[in-house]
Design a protein around this motif. Structure first.
Motif, mmCIF file in Angstrom:
data_model
loop_
_atom_site.group_PDB
_atom_site.id
_atom_site.type_symbol
_atom_site.label_atom_id
_atom_site.label_comp_id
_atom_site.label_asym_id
_atom_site.label_seq_id
_atom_site.Cartn_x
_atom_site.Cartn_y
_atom_site.Cartn_z
ATOM 1 N N MET A 1 66.850 70.089 42.320
ATOM 2 C CA MET A 1 67.588 69.820 41.207
ATOM 3 C C MET A 1 67.592 68.278 41.352
ATOM 4 S SD MET A 1 70.697 72.759 41.390
ATOM 5 C CE MET A 1 71.980 71.463 41.625
ATOM 6 N N ASP A 2 67.954 67.554 40.163
ATOM 7 C CA ASP A 2 67.942 66.204 39.973
ATOM 8 C C ASP A 2 68.781 65.483 41.074
ATOM 9 O OD1 ASP A 2 66.232 66.517 37.651
ATOM 10 O OD2 ASP A 2 68.023 66.022 36.305
ATOM 11 N N GLU A 3 69.460 65.917 41.475
ATOM 12 C CA GLU A 3 70.588 65.224 42.261
ATOM 13 C C GLU A 3 70.164 65.487 43.838
ATOM 14 O OE1 GLU A 3 72.672 68.841 41.295
ATOM 15 O OE2 GLU A 3 71.959 67.243 40.253
ATOM 16 N N GLU A 4 69.181 66.251 43.945
ATOM 17 C CA GLU A 4 68.906 66.710 45.621
ATOM 18 C C GLU A 4 68.062 65.686 46.083
ATOM 19 O OE1 GLU A 4 68.588 71.232 46.880
ATOM 20 O OE2 GLU A 4 67.793 70.988 44.573
ATOM 21 N N LYS A 5 68.218 65.374 47.237
ATOM 22 C CA LYS A 5 67.415 64.442 48.096
ATOM 23 C C LYS A 5 66.589 65.437 49.263
ATOM 24 C CE LYS A 5 70.062 60.164 48.080
ATOM 25 N NZ LYS A 5 70.456 59.074 48.986
ATOM 26 N N ILE A 6 65.287 64.964 49.589
ATOM 27 C CA ILE A 6 64.700 65.804 50.545
ATOM 28 C C ILE A 6 64.190 64.648 51.698
ATOM 29 C CG2 ILE A 6 62.811 65.696 48.963
ATOM 30 C CD1 ILE A 6 62.056 68.490 50.231
ATOM 31 N N ALA A 7 63.792 65.215 52.754
ATOM 32 C CA ALA A 7 63.208 64.515 53.848
ATOM 33 C C ALA A 7 61.821 65.104 54.245
ATOM 34 C CB ALA A 7 64.075 64.120 54.775
ATOM 35 N N CYS A 8 60.757 64.742 54.333
ATOM 36 C CA CYS A 8 59.448 65.349 54.685
ATOM 37 C C CYS A 8 58.928 64.305 55.927
ATOM 38 C CB CYS A 8 58.624 65.544 53.647
ATOM 39 S SG CYS A 8 59.143 66.554 52.350
ATOM 40 N N GLU A 9 58.471 65.148 56.751
ATOM 41 C CA GLU A 9 57.658 64.394 57.919
ATOM 42 C C GLU A 9 56.111 64.747 58.038
ATOM 43 O OE1 GLU A 9 59.551 65.333 61.485
ATOM 44 O OE2 GLU A 9 61.483 64.796 60.812
ATOM 45 N N ALA A 10 55.208 63.875 58.478
ATOM 46 C CA ALA A 10 54.197 64.251 58.702
ATOM 47 C C ALA A 10 53.571 63.312 60.020
ATOM 48 C CB ALA A 10 52.907 63.867 57.690
ATOM 49 N N GLU A 11 52.716 64.015 60.709
ATOM 50 C CA GLU A 11 52.159 62.983 61.853
ATOM 51 C C GLU A 11 50.915 63.457 62.508
ATOM 52 O OE1 GLU A 11 54.241 64.007 65.746
ATOM 53 O OE2 GLU A 11 54.958 65.711 64.755
ATOM 54 N N SER A 12 50.289 62.497 63.246
ATOM 55 C CA SER A 12 49.132 62.749 64.104
ATOM 56 C C SER A 12 49.112 62.255 65.392
ATOM 57 C CB SER A 12 47.971 61.700 63.239
ATOM 58 O OG SER A 12 48.269 60.529 63.638
ATOM 59 N N ASP A 13 47.951 62.188 65.986
ATOM 60 C CA ASP A 13 48.365 61.760 67.449
ATOM 61 C C ASP A 13 48.669 60.438 67.569
ATOM 62 O OD1 ASP A 13 47.547 64.445 68.293
ATOM 63 O OD2 ASP A 13 45.695 63.985 68.657
ATOM 64 N N LEU A 14 48.606 59.450 66.479
ATOM 65 C CA LEU A 14 48.719 58.386 66.468
ATOM 66 C C LEU A 14 50.116 57.833 65.933
ATOM 67 C CD1 LEU A 14 44.973 57.084 65.619
ATOM 68 C CD2 LEU A 14 46.000 57.299 67.874
ATOM 69 N N LEU A 15 50.477 58.548 64.753
ATOM 70 C CA LEU A 15 51.659 58.029 64.418
ATOM 71 C C LEU A 15 52.588 59.309 63.697
ATOM 72 C CD1 LEU A 15 51.423 57.537 61.014
ATOM 73 C CD2 LEU A 15 49.686 55.729 62.225
ATOM 74 N N TRP A 16 53.783 58.727 63.467
ATOM 75 C CA TRP A 16 54.510 59.808 62.819
ATOM 76 C C TRP A 16 55.339 58.988 61.618
ATOM 77 C CZ3 TRP A 16 59.800 58.911 61.706
ATOM 78 C CH2 TRP A 16 60.561 59.899 61.357
ATOM 79 N N MET A 17 55.339 59.875 60.354
ATOM 80 C CA MET A 17 55.688 59.054 59.107
ATOM 81 C C MET A 17 56.865 60.254 58.652
ATOM 82 S SD MET A 17 52.386 57.857 57.414
ATOM 83 C CE MET A 17 53.173 56.713 56.276
ATOM 84 N N GLU A 18 57.818 59.512 57.831
ATOM 85 C CA GLU A 18 58.946 60.344 57.183
ATOM 86 C C GLU A 18 59.204 59.691 55.613
ATOM 87 O OE1 GLU A 18 63.100 62.100 58.284
ATOM 88 O OE2 GLU A 18 63.118 59.890 58.296
ATOM 89 N N VAL A 19 59.269 60.445 54.827
ATOM 90 C CA VAL A 19 59.918 60.018 53.499
ATOM 91 C C VAL A 19 61.027 60.733 53.131
ATOM 92 C CG1 VAL A 19 57.592 59.509 52.378
ATOM 93 C CG2 VAL A 19 58.719 61.461 52.321
ATOM 94 N N GLU A 20 61.909 59.733 52.704
ATOM 95 C CA GLU A 20 63.343 60.559 52.265
ATOM 96 C C GLU A 20 63.948 59.893 51.195
ATOM 97 O OE1 GLU A 20 67.556 61.090 54.799
ATOM 98 O OE2 GLU A 20 66.168 59.542 55.542
#
Length: 121
Positions: A62-81
């Protein structure tokens, strides 16, 4: 390929194929880290992957919903929120340097556009 440094409000990214070890650079307004070629490749690949996931999730939330997603490799971890159309980015380098950085949602679109120009992954 020549040395490339792209920057915008709140972000910068670079590539120097002549550098001995740290060929990549990522940074914000007041910080920067050099990355190895493998780290920069993973950074670009994971950021593109996360951006695709956020774009896909737009139709699921829904338009007002936020989300967080993660991805990683052996070298680094990333998150968008945030919202699928406006999200922050956080990353941690998981090597001997243990670095981390964050970009606000306003900086992410420019950073996404810049990784396409680098064409290193």
């Amino acid at each position: 390929m020549e040395r490339i440094v792209k920057s915008g409000t709140g972000w910068r990214i670079g590539w120097n194929p002549e550098a001995a070890k740290f060929k990549g650079l990522v940074g914000g307004d007041f910080w920067a880290f050099e990355l190895t070629e493998a780290e920069l490749n993973d950074f670009c690949r994971l950021l593109a992957q996360l951006a695709g996931t956020m774009s896909h999730m737009a139709s699921e939330l829904m338009d007002e919903e936020k989300i967080a997603c993660e991805a990683e490799s052996d070298l680094l971890w990333m998150e968008v929120e945030g919202y699928p159309h406006a999200y922050s980015l956080h990353f941690i380098i998981n090597s001997d340097r243990q670095c981390e950085g964050t970009w606000p949602a306003s900086a992410v679109p420019g950073l996404l556009q810049a990784i396409q120009v680098l064409q290193v992954f």
